[in-house]
Enzyme design. Sequence first.
Site, PDB file in Angstrom:
ATOM      1  N   ARG A 209       0.852  -1.186   0.000  1.00 34.09           N
ATOM      2  CA  ARG A 209       0.000   0.000   0.000  1.00 34.09           C
ATOM      3  C   ARG A 209       0.887   1.235   0.000  1.00 34.09           C
ATOM      4  O   ARG A 209       1.878   1.298   0.719  1.00 34.09           O
ATOM      5  CB  ARG A 209      -0.937   0.010   1.215  1.00 34.09           C
ATOM      6  CG  ARG A 209      -2.041  -1.041   1.189  1.00 34.09           C
ATOM      7  CD  ARG A 209      -3.073  -0.713   0.105  1.00 34.09           C
ATOM      8  NE  ARG A 209      -4.220  -1.616   0.126  1.00 34.09           N
ATOM      9  CZ  ARG A 209      -4.322  -2.721  -0.592  1.00 34.09           C
ATOM     10  NH1 ARG A 209      -3.312  -3.073  -1.384  1.00 34.09           N
ATOM     11  NH2 ARG A 209      -5.410  -3.466  -0.535  1.00 34.09           N
ATOM     12  N   GLU A 238      -3.291   7.361  -4.764  1.00 31.53           N
ATOM     13  CA  GLU A 238      -3.741   6.675  -5.981  1.00 31.53           C
ATOM     14  C   GLU A 238      -5.201   7.057  -6.274  1.00 31.53           C
ATOM     15  O   GLU A 238      -6.007   7.160  -5.343  1.00 31.53           O
ATOM     16  CB  GLU A 238      -3.657   5.145  -5.789  1.00 31.53           C
ATOM     17  CG  GLU A 238      -2.250   4.604  -5.738  1.00 31.53           C
ATOM     18  CD  GLU A 238      -2.223   3.088  -5.565  1.00 31.53           C
ATOM     19  OE1 GLU A 238      -3.269   2.440  -5.810  1.00 31.53           O
ATOM     20  OE2 GLU A 238      -1.177   2.553  -5.185  1.00 31.53           O
ATOM     21  N   HIS A 255       0.168  -0.057  -9.407  1.00 30.63           N
ATOM     22  CA  HIS A 255      -0.506  -1.012  -8.520  1.00 30.63           C
ATOM     23  C   HIS A 255      -0.923  -2.267  -9.293  1.00 30.63           C
ATOM     24  O   HIS A 255      -2.072  -2.715  -9.228  1.00 30.63           O
ATOM     25  CB  HIS A 255      -1.735  -0.361  -7.870  1.00 30.63           C
ATOM     26  CG  HIS A 255      -2.135  -1.034  -6.582  1.00 30.63           C
ATOM     27  ND1 HIS A 255      -2.786  -0.363  -5.557  1.00 30.63           N
ATOM     28  CD2 HIS A 255      -1.999  -2.307  -6.144  1.00 30.63           C
ATOM     29  CE1 HIS A 255      -3.027  -1.198  -4.573  1.00 30.63           C
ATOM     30  NE2 HIS A 255      -2.558  -2.385  -4.910  1.00 30.63           N
TER      31      HIS A 255
END
Length: 376
Positions: A209, A238, A255
């Site tokens: 993360r 993000e 990601h």
Amino acid sequence: MKILVDENMPYVEPLFGDLGEIIPVNGRTLTAEQVRDADVLLVRSVTQVNAELLSTNQQLKFVGSATIGTDHVDLAYLTERQIPFSNAPGCNATAVGEFAFIAMLELAERFDSPLNGKVVGIVGAGNTGSATAKCLEAYGVKVLLNDPIKVAEGDPRSFVSLDTIMAQADIISLHVPITRTGEHKTLHLFDESRLTSLKPNTWLLNCCRGDVIDNQALIKVKQQRDDLKLVLDVWEGEPHPMPELVPLAEFATPHIAGYSLEGKARGTFMLYQALCQQLQIPATKNLTALLPAFNIKGVELAVIPNEKALLQLARFVYDLRDDDRVFRNSFLNANGFDTMRKNHQHRREFSALALAYHGQLEVDWLSNLGFSGVGQ
């Protein structure tokens, strides 16, 4: 039955098409009005499943998330509403582990600094951290594990402190969930102080993360320390990473560390199995039937691969440089981050590539890495 599903979730039609009407939606902008008359809701990590989203729905029979983590789902609320929930723990662990391993091989080649012989510290020894460790240990690399939660649970593996990893590891790979409060908070686990104290020439990878690293602090520290090498698949803010940070990473991606075709198929398939169980009907579909044939039938080994040859084999399966290049050219475009994720359909896992050899080559480690067909 109305099945509302994130438009980026693959293999939904062949798995769920017989069970009801499939309605694709944008998971990042999903509204309560869209969910109002859904019977099944299938999401990814970009969707916050909570009371606000489900406030107008009184008929939901099942919520599934094709993810390992559940921090985007209000589990207490679902329990209160008696709405069954299932996620997909471990579905993309192999993909993330191989992504981190390939990134390390790429860094080793770029800086002429062999991976074999380095010490790798893995912070977070759950599914993805363990998969990363599996690759490294198959290749003979020394691994240090840090995970205080696993220690408290009685995990029998050997663990070290984060301070030990900071002091001894040449490479640090992050694989923790985002935890914003409490004793084991991971929010900004790597803050300015910890980033500054990284030993010289450390390689830092983040495939979990974005918020686990203070990205603003990372920009500041990296600008002062060119010796630090970064691989960043996740970002604070993000789908809008800080534009100043992207050029500072050796490899930058949106990601997608877990975005192998195998991992995606596995995640959706696990939700299919869970829904069938909830509906008390047989799960008749097959996971392997979903996957396309790999474009390389097999590779025959003449000698034991050295590190350069191993990287070549890895690139047959997945060339990280391609995604890095596309990301740098597109992340500032409108919806560039999400568009790349949505269109990411080429990544495979080591198991897609069959290796063959003749004679007495000692290559069991390639099988342990995940390559298929290793043998005479």
